[in-house]
Each structure stands twice: as C-alpha cells, then as structure tokens.
Design an enzyme around this catalytic site. Structure first.
Site, short mmCIF file in Angstrom:
data_model
loop_
_atom_site.label_atom_id
_atom_site.label_comp_id
_atom_site.label_asym_id
_atom_site.label_seq_id
_atom_site.Cartn_x
_atom_site.Cartn_y
_atom_site.Cartn_z
N CYS A 1 -6.50 35.78 2.67
CA CYS A 1 -5.21 36.01 2.01
C CYS A 1 -4.29 36.70 2.99
O CYS A 1 -4.60 37.79 3.49
CB CYS A 1 -5.43 36.88 0.78
SG CYS A 1 -3.93 37.34 -0.07
N CYS B 1 0.65 31.38 3.57
CA CYS B 1 -0.06 31.83 2.36
C CYS B 1 -1.15 30.79 2.12
O CYS B 1 -0.90 29.58 2.25
CB CYS B 1 0.91 31.86 1.18
SG CYS B 1 0.11 32.02 -0.44
N1 DGL Z 1 -3.00 33.49 -1.17
C1 DGL Z 1 -2.27 34.66 -0.89
C2 DGL Z 1 -1.77 34.68 0.56
O1 DGL Z 1 -2.34 34.05 1.42
C3 DGL Z 1 -1.17 35.14 -1.80
C4 DGL Z 1 -0.87 34.56 -3.12
C5 DGL Z 1 -0.42 35.64 -4.07
O2 DGL Z 1 0.76 36.00 -4.13
O3 DGL Z 1 -1.31 36.18 -4.76
O4 DGL Z 1 -0.82 35.34 0.88
#
Ligand code: DGL
Length: 261
Positions: free
Chosen positions: A73, A183
């Site tokens: 993430c 993301c």
């Molecule tokens: N998947 C997450 C990232 O790579 C973020 C998504 C969210 O806002 O929870 O930043």
C-alpha cells in the site's frame, strides 16, 4: 523460520495486485494477505492514525509468525514505513510510486502520477519528486473515492468510469506519456486508464520490482524457500462482504478469514 509465511497488507484489496506479482515470482512461498477493510480508505485518513495502525498491524503479523512483511500500500508506506521498520525486526518491503523509473521512460517530459490524497501530500512523496524529477514535469493527481469505488462498485462500474474521466483525462491533455499507478488499487483499472490516454502511453505499477526486492531480502536473510504455495486471505471487515470482490479480482475462489490485529 523459512517455513513461515510472508505477510502482505493493504487497506483493502489493492494489494492483491502486488500479491499476484509476488506469487508469480515466488510460487513456492506461503503468503498471509491482510486487507484492513474496516479502515478503507486509508487515503483520506490522518497520518498519525495510519502510522499507529501500521505499527499495530506489523506487530500482530510478527506475532502470527510472519518471516517477512510487504507493505502493499503506497499510502501506508508513506505514513508508516519508517515507524514499522523501527518497530519490528523482520525484513520489510515497502513500495512507493514509480517516479524514478518514469523519469527514465518519458519522452514528452511530462509524467502523471495517480495516487491517494494522503500519499501525494506526504513528505516522502515530496522528497521522491524533489530528488528524482530531474527537471521533468510531474502532475500529481489525487484520486479521492477511486479505491473505494473499485472495491464497492467494481472496476467496470459507471462510478469508476466517471471518476477516471475526471482524474485521467487531464493527464492526456497535458501530454503525459508515462502514468504512474501510485496506489495498488489502480492496476485493477489499468486498461480503463490506458483507454483514456494516447496509444503508447506507459503505465507503471510496482508489483514486479517489489517481488524482486522481496526475493533479494529473503535470499540475503537465508529465508527463501520452505513454503508450499499456500495463500491465506484475511480481512478486518466482514469476510462475506469482500469475498465476491476477491474472487472477481483475483480470478480464483478463496476462503476469507476474519482477523483483528
Ligand atoms: N491501496 C492503497 C494504496 O496503495 C490505498 C487505497 C486507500 O485509500 O485505502 O495507496
């Protein structure tokens, strides 16, 4: 220790795009994937909350017997990677938007970065651009609502299409020829993003480099091997609420556990 699983976590199901690359590269390793769905989206939460939550999750994953941790993430990395590294002794792989490789690939000198509001506002991202943009124009476009819509409505939904029109079209107008998927949810909509950009636009995600880095760290620590290719998926939310999405996104029927770190 080498027989223990590798832990991977994200705010939700975006990290499955990273997990896919990890399993492609390391098919014999066992993985424990944790989706912190109860707190999705991370992208709109304060940095202190994310730091505390990240450390709590990392400690709980150590307790569960993980041999390495992948923060799948960008938002959690931006807010908590340093605190997590200081709090636990395992090898930790974090990821960041691929601004560095983008700089080597752009011909127009314009790079688009799609990420959460929290990632783009972070000091870590500002530093990344400051150190590597090298005179190129970096258009950092926050995409509030997109990760949630991908999970709740599905990658092909009208809501996602309209958000992508808003976020991606300006990058095409500005002549960006590289788009960084900053993301881990966004690779699920890579084709829809590509359709909104001129032919030949390069989309960069971080799954593969993260898999290479994980392999390097496991090898260096004598931790590689020992698994059987098992995958466990857990969520802090309701397993029934995410299972259909996991099956659809991952193309495989998986049993999902509830887990509270
Ligand atoms: N998947 C997450 C990232 O790579 C973020 C998504 C969210 O806002 O929870 O930043």
């Amino acid at each position: 220790m080498s027989t223990h699983p590798i832990a991977v976590f994200d705010s939700g199901l975006g990290g499955l795009t990273v997990l896919r690359a990890l399993r492609d590269r390391l098919p014999h390793e066992d993985f424990f994937y944790f989706a912190d769905t109860r707190f999705l989206p991370y992208g709109d939460r304060p940095e202190t909350f994310l730091r505390e939550r990240g450390v709590l999750i990392a400690r709980a994953l150590v307790e569960r017997g993980a041999k390495a941790l992948v923060i799948a993430c960008n938002t959690a990395t931006a807010a908590a990677a340093e605190a997590i590294r200081a709090a636990i002794e395992l090898p930790v792989v974090a990821l960041e938007p691929g601004v560095k490789p983008a700089v080597g690939l752009t011909k127009t000198g314009v790079i688009g970065v799609l990420a959460t509001t929290r990632t783009l506002a972070s000091e870590r991202f500002q530093r990344l651009v400051g150190n590597h943009a090298n005179g190129h124009r970096v258009i950092a476009r926050p995409c509030p609502g997109l990760a949630e819509a991908i999970e709740a409505e599905g990658p092909d939904s009208a809501v996602v299409a309209s958000l992508l029109d808003t976020f991606v079209t300006p990058l095409a107008t500005a002549a960006a020829d590289v788009v960084v998927l900053g993301c881990t949810h966004y690779p699920w909509v890579a084709e829809a993003i590509a359709r909104r950009m001129p032919a030949g636009t390069v989309l960069l995600d971080t799954g593969e480099p993260v898999a290479r880095q994980l392999e390097r760290l496991l090898t260096a620590g004598g931790l590689l091997g020992g698994g059987h290719g098992h995958l466990t998926v857990a969520t802090s939310g309701a397993p029934t609420a995410v299972s259909a999405t996991v099956d659809r996104l991952f193309g495989q029927k998986l049993k999902i556990e509830h887990w509270e770190p």
